[in-house]
Design an enzyme around this catalytic site. Structure first.
Site, PDB file in Angstrom:
ATOM      1  N   PRO A 117      -0.387   6.648   5.470  1.00 41.88           N
ATOM      2  CA  PRO A 117      -1.886   6.906   5.261  1.00 41.88           C
ATOM      3  C   PRO A 117      -2.678   5.774   5.178  1.00 41.88           C
ATOM      4  CG  PRO A 117      -1.050   7.800   3.234  1.00 41.88           C
ATOM      5  CD  PRO A 117       0.190   6.918   4.072  1.00 41.88           C
ATOM      6  N   GLU A 118      -3.203   5.279   6.363  1.00 36.92           N
ATOM      7  CA  GLU A 118      -4.422   4.251   6.194  1.00 36.92           C
ATOM      8  C   GLU A 118      -5.487   4.860   6.959  1.00 36.92           C
ATOM      9  OE1 GLU A 118      -3.907   0.053   6.930  1.00 36.92           O
ATOM     10  OE2 GLU A 118      -1.825   0.008   5.876  1.00 36.92           O
ATOM     11  N   LYS A 122      -9.713   6.522   3.616  1.00 39.73           N
ATOM     12  CA  LYS A 122      -8.593   7.313   3.078  1.00 39.73           C
ATOM     13  C   LYS A 122      -8.717   8.453   2.586  1.00 39.73           C
ATOM     14  CE  LYS A 122      -6.639   2.556   2.663  1.00 39.73           C
ATOM     15  NZ  LYS A 122      -6.143   1.829   1.472  1.00 39.73           N
ATOM     16  N   ARG A 148     -19.533   5.260  -3.288  1.00 47.36           N
ATOM     17  CA  ARG A 148     -18.901   4.147  -3.856  1.00 47.36           C
ATOM     18  C   ARG A 148     -17.937   3.769  -2.897  1.00 47.36           C
ATOM     19  NH1 ARG A 148     -18.179   8.189  -8.087  1.00 47.36           N
ATOM     20  NH2 ARG A 148     -15.862   8.526  -7.350  1.00 47.36           N
ATOM     21  N   ASN A 205      -2.676  -1.913   3.278  1.00 43.33           N
ATOM     22  CA  ASN A 205      -1.841  -3.150   3.237  1.00 43.33           C
ATOM     23  C   ASN A 205      -1.288  -3.692   4.673  1.00 43.33           C
ATOM     24  OD1 ASN A 205      -0.811  -5.164   1.722  1.00 43.33           O
ATOM     25  ND2 ASN A 205       1.417  -4.339   1.339  1.00 43.33           N
ATOM     26  N   ARG A 219       0.184  -5.461  -4.361  1.00 46.52           N
ATOM     27  CA  ARG A 219       0.805  -5.039  -3.284  1.00 46.52           C
ATOM     28  C   ARG A 219       1.517  -6.193  -2.650  1.00 46.52           C
ATOM     29  NH1 ARG A 219      -1.594  -0.444  -1.449  1.00 46.52           N
ATOM     30  NH2 ARG A 219       0.733  -0.165  -0.644  1.00 46.52           N
TER      31      ARG A 219
END
Length: 278
Positions: free
Chosen positions: A2-3, A52, A121, A162, A251
DNA sequence: GTGCCATGTGAAA
DNA sequence: TTCACCTGGCACC
């Protein structure tokens, strides 16, 4: 996997499966029994994603909010579907389709107002038509944080993960350690425009693919889809230098220390003696 | 077949 | 800062 592109695909799939239908909602695992009860026997009107985050809108202004996290899955199949196996947090079922949610980081029922508060946000999502890239720029331009750190911040750009972080920095030859404040607006705009193209491509292809054809020689079948992500110690496709890795924002960051020396100025390819990546 | 690592975040400590 | 989530792909045996 999941990106942002994955969530965008998922929202489209769930809309296709359920939009307009009254759905049964249940929690075979039991952990989301109360939430499922709030949604059961309501009409699902639409599904959308922001970064996401996945939102499924139901009649009565109830919004299912899901974040898959690192290894959550939400898999749809034609009705009636198999018996739930494993830890199914939520099952949505209609006469047409069944979808099972497993292992999400976040799963809750929100009001429209709560959804709005959450979204406010988040930074702009390159896959959304209403994205305002200037909001991300406002954070980046005045920040001493590194580009590698800023690109993982969902308030800067929503939906990057990432893989896109590492690949975007590589494609623009940017030193991951360069501060946001060193970036010119032109470079920021280049990054954004490129990301829009890459992520749209990711939605269509179903996977991340950032490698320009001229940089690889192999055939279409076994062609690599990333320049540096998880290629530690292997030669860079462009210059042959071994790809390096270090942890940024908890990461693994991957980069080519030879190709990625730009500190954010507009012009490409200016030689630098230091090549610092700190 | 086994074991490790991972495209991420929220909550607990 | 560390853990929970408890899936899925892949390297290695």
């Amino acid at each position: 996997m999941p990106e942002g592109h994955t969530l965008h695909r998922l929202a489209a799939e769930l809309s296709g499966c359920f939009a307009g239908d009254v759905v049964r909602a249940s929690s075979p695992q039991g952990r989301f029994a109360d939430g499922a009860r709030l949604l059961d026997n309501r009409r699902l009107t639409a599904a959308e994603s922001w970064g996401k985050h996945l939102f499924c809108h139901f009649d009565g202004e109830r919004v299912l909010h899901v974040h898959l996290g690192l290894y959550g899955t939400f898999v749809a199949s034609p009705a009636p579907g198999a018996q739930p196996r494993g830890a199914v947090r939520l099952r949505l079922a209609s006469s047409r389709a069944v979808a099972d949610l497993r292992g999400p980081t976040a799963c809750s029922v929100l009001t429209g107002q709560e959804r709005q508060a959450l979204v406010s946000r988040l930074g702009p999502d390159p896959l959304r038509g209403d994205a305002d890239s200037a909001r991300g720029w406002q954070i980046v331009r005045s920040s001493r944080r590194s580009l590698a750190s800023l690109l993982m911040d969902q308030a800067v750009i929503s939906g990057i993960g990432n893989v896109y972080r590492a690949e975007l920095l590589f494609r623009h030859r940017l030193d991951p350690g360069a501060p946001g404040s060193g970036l010119t607006f032109g470079v920021w705009q280049d990054l954004w425009d490129d990301l829009v193209i890459l992520m749209r491509h990711g939605v269509v292809a179903g996977h991340i693919d950032t490698v320009r054809p001229q940089h690889v020689s192999s055939g279409e079948e076994d062609r690599p889809h990333v320049y540096v992500y998880r290629r530690t110690g292997q030669p860079c496709f462009v210059c042959g230098t071994r790809v390096r890795t270090r942890v940024v924002e908890g990461r693994n960051l991957y980069w080519c220390p030879t190709c990625q020396r730009r500190r954010g100025a507009r012009r490409l390819g200016s030689p630098r003696a230091s090549g610092s990546t700190a």
